[in-house]
Write an enzyme that holds these catalytic residues in place. Structure first.
Site, PDB file in Angstrom:
ATOM      1  N   SER A 148      -2.278 -30.756  13.962  1.00 28.26           N
ATOM      2  CA  SER A 148      -2.168 -29.522  13.532  1.00 28.26           C
ATOM      3  C   SER A 148      -2.236 -29.771  12.056  1.00 28.26           C
ATOM      4  O   SER A 148      -1.858 -29.530  10.900  1.00 28.26           O
ATOM      5  CB  SER A 148      -0.750 -28.326  13.811  1.00 28.26           C
ATOM      6  N   THR A 178       2.405 -26.877  11.119  1.00 24.57           N
ATOM      7  CA  THR A 178       2.120 -26.800  10.582  1.00 24.57           C
ATOM      8  C   THR A 178       3.497 -27.891  10.261  1.00 24.57           C
ATOM      9  O   THR A 178       4.325 -27.209  10.528  1.00 24.57           O
ATOM     10  CB  THR A 178       1.942 -25.874   9.110  1.00 24.57           C
ATOM     11  N   THR A 194      -1.079 -28.790   6.211  1.00 28.93           N
ATOM     12  CA  THR A 194      -1.212 -28.267   7.070  1.00 28.93           C
ATOM     13  C   THR A 194      -3.419 -28.707   7.322  1.00 28.93           C
ATOM     14  O   THR A 194      -4.102 -28.524   6.525  1.00 28.93           O
ATOM     15  CB  THR A 194      -1.143 -27.099   7.596  1.00 28.93           C
ATOM     16  N   ARG A 234     -11.383 -21.193   5.502  1.00 32.21           N
ATOM     17  CA  ARG A 234     -10.118 -19.768   5.592  1.00 32.21           C
ATOM     18  C   ARG A 234      -9.549 -20.954   4.469  1.00 32.21           C
ATOM     19  O   ARG A 234      -8.838 -21.779   4.998  1.00 32.21           O
ATOM     20  CB  ARG A 234     -10.029 -19.127   6.833  1.00 32.21           C
ATOM     21  N   VAL A 235      -8.169 -20.082   4.097  1.00 35.86           N
ATOM     22  CA  VAL A 235      -7.257 -20.806   3.129  1.00 35.86           C
ATOM     23  C   VAL A 235      -6.025 -20.294   4.281  1.00 35.86           C
ATOM     24  O   VAL A 235      -6.009 -19.276   4.033  1.00 35.86           O
ATOM     25  CB  VAL A 235      -7.265 -21.056   1.838  1.00 35.86           C
ATOM     26  N   GLY A 236      -5.289 -21.161   4.408  1.00 33.84           N
ATOM     27  CA  GLY A 236      -3.809 -20.159   5.125  1.00 33.84           C
ATOM     28  C   GLY A 236      -2.789 -20.255   4.228  1.00 33.84           C
ATOM     29  O   GLY A 236      -2.773 -20.297   2.571  1.00 33.84           O
ATOM     30  N   ASP A 237      -0.972 -19.951   4.546  1.00 33.87           N
ATOM     31  CA  ASP A 237       0.056 -19.582   3.643  1.00 33.87           C
ATOM     32  C   ASP A 237       0.461 -21.053   3.086  1.00 33.87           C
ATOM     33  O   ASP A 237       0.859 -21.171   1.557  1.00 33.87           O
ATOM     34  CB  ASP A 237       1.463 -19.336   3.850  1.00 33.87           C
ATOM     35  N   THR A 268       6.185 -21.218   8.249  1.00 33.89           N
ATOM     36  CA  THR A 268       4.835 -21.933   9.350  1.00 33.89           C
ATOM     37  C   THR A 268       5.064 -20.432  10.276  1.00 33.89           C
ATOM     38  O   THR A 268       5.430 -20.220  10.664  1.00 33.89           O
ATOM     39  CB  THR A 268       5.625 -23.801  10.591  1.00 33.89           C
ATOM     40  N   GLY A 269       3.416 -20.682  11.294  1.00 27.12           N
ATOM     41  CA  GLY A 269       2.804 -19.453  11.631  1.00 27.12           C
ATOM     42  C   GLY A 269       1.075 -19.032  10.723  1.00 27.12           C
ATOM     43  O   GLY A 269       1.587 -19.764   9.807  1.00 27.12           O
ATOM     44  N   GLY A 301      -0.689 -18.525   8.861  1.00 25.19           N
ATOM     45  CA  GLY A 301      -0.611 -17.680   7.106  1.00 25.19           C
ATOM     46  C   GLY A 301      -0.522 -16.596   6.710  1.00 25.19           C
ATOM     47  O   GLY A 301      -0.689 -16.127   5.666  1.00 25.19           O
TER      48      GLY A 301
HETATM   49  N1  ASP Z   1       0.526 -21.648   8.298  1.00 20.57           N
HETATM   50  C1  ASP Z   1      -0.419 -22.336   8.739  1.00 20.57           C
HETATM   51  C2  ASP Z   1      -1.393 -21.782   8.417  1.00 20.57           C
HETATM   52  O1  ASP Z   1      -1.969 -20.697   8.569  1.00 20.57           O
HETATM   53  C3  ASP Z   1      -0.727 -22.501  10.291  1.00 20.57           C
HETATM   54  C4  ASP Z   1       0.918 -23.226  10.939  1.00 20.57           C
HETATM   55  O2  ASP Z   1       1.759 -23.400  10.320  1.00 20.57           O
HETATM   56  O3  ASP Z   1       0.544 -24.055  11.799  1.00 20.57           O
HETATM   57  O4  ASP Z   1      -2.739 -22.489   7.582  1.00 20.57           O
END
Ligand code: ASP
Length: 329
Positions: free
Chosen positions: A86, A189, A207, A217-220, A240-241, A243
């Protein structure tokens, strides 16, 4: 089980051993323990890979590096970890089979940089730092980020999946279904926040994002205020989690602002989880976890579901802690 805390003490030289049953985490139970001023320097980072990352970060501080150098060095370690699916170029790809990376870095004086949807760069965290230090911008994405990397002398890596990622991707393609699984395999992450002996803070987050995400796609993690926020006047937070859920509540910014209003790091993390849950009807498949430090060096951690752990390092020890979660199993 969610209240069980597992402590793995790792000497900062790298050898790991288990210390069962030591109670700690005063920050996890503010009612029983009077507030103590936390030990500094202090580094917190998400998940198991936080242990070796913390070692790299503390080593950087030990050799005269700044807290910014430390949080960069720490997560660079994870970006190279071939076991990690990840973070870094060995991470699981998107649904087109392409690995794209997101990263951000921030200092306690409000300076920050990030890169999103970037390909072929081994250390996106260092690229994020260059954006912060060498451009008038905060965020570069996609092809522009890649061109900036080339201009800054970053080598471009060959675009091939790691052997492990290739096997997983082939398995996924048999059904091509995306369903987030709320466990450590799917969300790991690395977010790292730290404070040095003088109270200066910095944070980093890097991450490959969610496995099998839509291309683009872009996460948090690269979004300042979502995956990471740092303010020397108050504290720092990282996430984390899933996003999308973290972006929607500006999770890390929210936690820092709650601490500014007087909440402890633990209370602020718990309130962020409550807020996230209140905005999502079905949280069965949603995991998100937060870490926080305040300027006194007190810490907090909380997640939607059990299973979120983090590593906490001081000069004396580096321990892995299971965080509490909103829903007890
Ligand atoms: N927060 C990350 C995302 O959404 C994923 C992760 O925490 O593993 O891209």
């Amino acid at each position: 089980m969610s209240e069980r805390r597992k402590f793995i003490k790792q000497s900062l030289l790298g050898s790991a051993f288990l210390i069962p049953g030591i109670s700690s985490a005063s920050t996890q139970d503010k009612n029983k323990t009077p507030p103590l001023i936390g030990e500094m320097p202090l580094i917190l980072s998400t998940w198991n890979h936080g242990l070796p990352a913390n070692v790299a970060a503390m080593a950087k501080l030990d050799t005269g590096g700044s807290i910014l150098d430390a949080v960069e060095a720490g997560v660079r370690d994870t970006e190279l970890d071939l076991e990690n699916l990840s973070v870094g170029l060995q991470g699981l790809p998107d649904r087109e089979g392409i690995t794209t990376l997101d990263a951000s870095i921030m200092t306690g004086d409000g300076n920050c940089g990030s890169v999103a949807f970037v390909r072929q760069i081994k250390h996106p965290i260092s690229l994020a730092r260059r954006v912060m230090e060498n451009t008038p911008h905060v965020m570069l994405a996609g092809e522009g980020a890649r061109q900036f990397a080339i201009a800054e002398g970053f080598p471009l890596e060959e675009e091939v999946l790691s052997p492990k990622a290739a096997i997983e991707y082939a398995k996924w393609k048999e059904t091509s279904q995306y369903k987030p699984i709320i466990n450590i395999e799917n969300h790991d992450t690395i977010g790292m926040i730290g404070i040095d002996a003088n109270g200066n803070m910095a944070g980093s987050c890097t991450t490959s994002g969610l496995a099998y995400k839509m291309h683009g796609r872009v996460g948090d993690s690269p979004i300042i205020g979502a995956g990471l926020f740092v303010d020397n006047e108050v504290g720092a937070a990282t996430a984390t989690g899933l996003g999308e859920t973290i972006i929607k509540i500006c999770g890390s910014f929210l936690i820092v602002e709650l601490m500014r209003q007087g909440r402890t790091p633990q209370e602020a993390c718990e309130e962020a989880v409550r807020r996230l849950i209140s905005k999502n009807k079905n949280i069965d498949d949603i995991q998100a976890g937060f870490l926080a430090i305040n300027k006194e060096g007190l810490t907090g951690a909380f997640a939607v579901h059990p299973g979120f752990n983090f590593a906490k390092a001081t000069v004396k020890e580096n321990v892995l802690i299971d965080s509490n979660s909103h829903f007890k199993p």
